[in-house]
Design a protein around this motif. Structure first.
Motif, PDB file in Angstrom:
ATOM      1  N   ILE A  93      18.105  57.581  48.071  1.00  0.00           N
ATOM      2  CA  ILE A  93      18.258  57.975  49.483  1.00  0.00           C
ATOM      3  C   ILE A  93      16.963  58.628  49.983  1.00  0.00           C
ATOM      4  N   ALA A  94      16.282  59.381  49.105  1.00  0.00           N
ATOM      5  CA  ALA A  94      14.994  59.963  49.504  1.00  0.00           C
ATOM      6  C   ALA A  94      13.998  58.848  49.826  1.00  0.00           C
ATOM      7  N   GLY A  95      13.975  57.819  48.977  1.00  0.00           N
ATOM      8  CA  GLY A  95      13.100  56.676  49.254  1.00  0.00           C
ATOM      9  C   GLY A  95      13.451  56.035  50.586  1.00  0.00           C
ATOM     10  N   ALA A  96      14.763  55.947  50.843  1.00  0.00           N
ATOM     11  CA  ALA A  96      15.207  55.346  52.101  1.00  0.00           C
ATOM     12  C   ALA A  96      14.701  56.163  53.288  1.00  0.00           C
ATOM     13  N   LEU A  97      14.652  57.501  53.123  1.00  0.00           N
ATOM     14  CA  LEU A  97      14.168  58.321  54.238  1.00  0.00           C
ATOM     15  C   LEU A  97      12.684  58.044  54.508  1.00  0.00           C
ATOM     16  N   MET A 241      18.680  50.895  48.151  1.00  0.00           N
ATOM     17  CA  MET A 241      18.579  51.996  49.106  1.00  0.00           C
ATOM     18  C   MET A 241      19.954  52.551  49.435  1.00  0.00           C
ATOM     19  N   GLY A 242      20.965  52.029  48.789  1.00  0.00           N
ATOM     20  CA  GLY A 242      22.310  52.527  49.043  1.00  0.00           C
ATOM     21  C   GLY A 242      22.970  51.998  50.301  1.00  0.00           C
ATOM     22  N   ILE A 243      22.314  51.093  51.003  1.00  0.00           N
ATOM     23  CA  ILE A 243      22.856  50.633  52.279  1.00  0.00           C
ATOM     24  C   ILE A 243      24.115  49.780  52.078  1.00  0.00           C
TER      25      ILE A 243
END
Ligand code: PHE
Length: 508
Positions: A93-97, A241-243
């Motif tokens: 999630i940090a990478g996604a941010l 990315m958890g999407i």
């Protein structure tokens, strides 16, 4: 207490949202520029292999754990594999941010270029702030226009506007996302079809298509071509990315995820294919070379191609406007999903309201997006990126795009394959699926995919280590090439540790 997390009103709504997430800048610009950089036809074989051996199985996995647990990515992995699973989830999630920040900056620039299409972008003699290097040209020059744009403060305004639109689409969760994608997704297909028809009917447009599809066997032997194809596949399908897990958690438990995964991958890759044809045909007509970074493709090379599309100025402007509008629409349905993946994780973990979750993300998010457009000129020769913002963006993209996604993918298959047991996942998917996943699926998740990813990550780190940073020519700012990857690694780890060990405010 359980919170009302929301559900999709219809399966169509889910498919539109998930394919809208997948189809984005990745399909329109990154695909073409990667395909070109890695040698046109040489890119195709690794790309297709990546689709079948990585893309589809991982999409099934990410969707599967979403419906199985009814939770977003970190909490789903936490249920399956305990604290270490949750840690991997928050790390992604940090990478996604990070990706959200610069993705929205690019959309802000696209908005500036869209406005410019109606203004002076396609007019001759734009003046350059980089006088010595970029002379005002007698012909329309999109490079000059673009550097003028990003070396000023106007993009701040465009970026805030794009963030505001994202938050507006997200304010009611699935209900408002579904309403937006019902308009956005069909429109972007229509615009892309218009571009492709114009592209291939141009004289010589077909040469570009031939270049794209002529196989080049030499390129296939190089590890970086494979890394390029794998990263492209992850990014394009919104994996790692958890999407997809978050979106799937809003579906009924008996959804056929093997089927959904194939449908989403198919829609995404067909769009990518069509976009590749449109862009290569457009570029070859004018013998333009889609080399350079991905961004130069969308902001200088494609507009230059559009400039020659017709002798009639309003037609050129219309196509320019349409191209940037297409970029923005496709990008919005992706950035919305990136933010939703994060928001739903915070809601699931902390039990806070949606508006609080969105505000918590928007504050660092907007700050980051604005940093990526800082207008100071630090590379006056423009041999690299020019402005400070663009340099920050380029280095961040290099690390997060190339490594974070592959790394998360690796951690994910190891956790599912070995801790949860790939056979359990296979049985779970088979329970509701028309397609029967055989034992090969277990083999892929347990051995093949982790092995493949480990080899690709290791060999590409090994190959790039001696060269890294040599392409940045920016006196006084070289330290950024080391600082940014370190900052990304340390901040993601601290963030993930903090959230993993924070106690949950929701009882199951
Ligand atoms: N898949 C999107 C694209 O192709 C980008 C994206 C990546 C969106 C990761 C969400 C998660 O542009």
């Amino acid at each position: 207490m359980t919170t009302n997390r929301g559900t999709w009103k219809s399966k169509l709504g889910f498919i539109l949202a998930a394919s809208g997430s997948a189809i984005g800048l990745g399909n329109i610009v990154f695909f073409s520029s990667n395909a070109y950089q890695y040698g046109g036809g040489a890119f195709y074989l690794p790309y297709f292999i990546a689709l079948f051996v990585l893309g589809m199985p991982l999409m099934m996995l990410e969707l599967g754990i979403g419906t199985m647990t009814g939770r977003s990515f970190p909490m789903a992995l936490g249920k399956i594999a305990g604290k270490k699973g949750e840690f991997v989830g928050w790390w992604s999630i940090a990478g996604a941010l990070f990706i959200t920040m610069y993705y929205i900056t690019i959309l802000g620039w696209a908005l500036g270029m869209m406005a410019g299409s109606l203004g002076s972008l396609f007019e001759a003699g734009a003046t350059a702030p980089f006088d010595d290097y970029l002379k005002p040209s007698p012909a329309a020059n999109s490079t000059v226009y673009f550097f003028n744009l990003i070396s000023g403060w106007l993009p701040f305004f465009f970026i805030i506007l794009i963030w505001a639109i994202n938050l507006l689409i997200l304010r009611k969760g699935t209900a408002s996302i579904e309403r937006a994608v019902r308009v956005i997704v069909p429109l972007m297909w229509i615009f892309m079809l218009i571009l492709v028809v114009r592209g291939i009917t141009l004289e010589k447009g077909f040469d570009g298509v031939m270049y794209l599809f002529t196989p080049d066997l030499e390129g296939i032997a190089q590890p970086h071509v494979w890394r390029g194809a794998f990263s492209q596949m992850f990014f394009s399908l919104s994996l790692g990315m958890g999407i997809m897990t978050a979106y799937a958690s809003y579906l009924p438990r008996d959804s056929d995820q093997a089927n959904n995964a194939m449908l989403i991958s198919f829609l995404n890759c067909s769009f990518e294919f069509i976009a590749g044809i449109a862009i290569f045909s457009l570029l070859f007509v004018y013998a333009l070379n889609p080399a350079g970074t991905t961004l130069s493709l969308s902001f200088f090379v494609i507009p230059q191609g559009i400039n020659g599309i017709s002798a009639v100025p309003w037609i050129v402007r219309l196509f320019g406007f349409l191209f940037f509008l297409l970029m923005i629409l496709a990008g919005l349905s992706s950035s919305v999903s990136l933010i939703e993946g994060f928001a739903s994780s915070l809601i699931d973990k902390l039990g806070i309201t949606r508006s609080r979750a969105l505000a918590t993300i928007a504050i660092p998010g907007i700050t980051g997006s604005l940093l990526f457009t800082l207008p100071q000129v630090i590379d006056p020769s423009l041999s690299g990126d020019g402005t400070l913002g663009l340099t920050l963006l380029d280095i961040t993209d290099h690390w997060v795009f190339n490594y974070s996604l592959l790394f998360i993918g690796f951690a994910e298959v190891v956790l599912i394959g070995w801790v949860m047991g790939a056979d359990n996942l296979r049985q779970l998917l088979n329970r509701h699926s028309r397609l029967r996943l055989g034992p090969w699926f277990t083999f892929m998740i347990r051995y093949f995919i982790p092995g493949l990813l480990a080899v690709v990550i290791a060999s590409s780190l090994y190959n790039e280590a001696p060269l890294y940073g040599s392409s940045y020519d920016m006196p006084g700012y070289k330290w950024l090439t080391v600082f940014i990857p370190l900052f990304w690694l340390v901040s993601s780890t601290v963030f993930a540790l903090y959230l993993t060990h924070k106690s949950t405010n929701i009882s199951e």
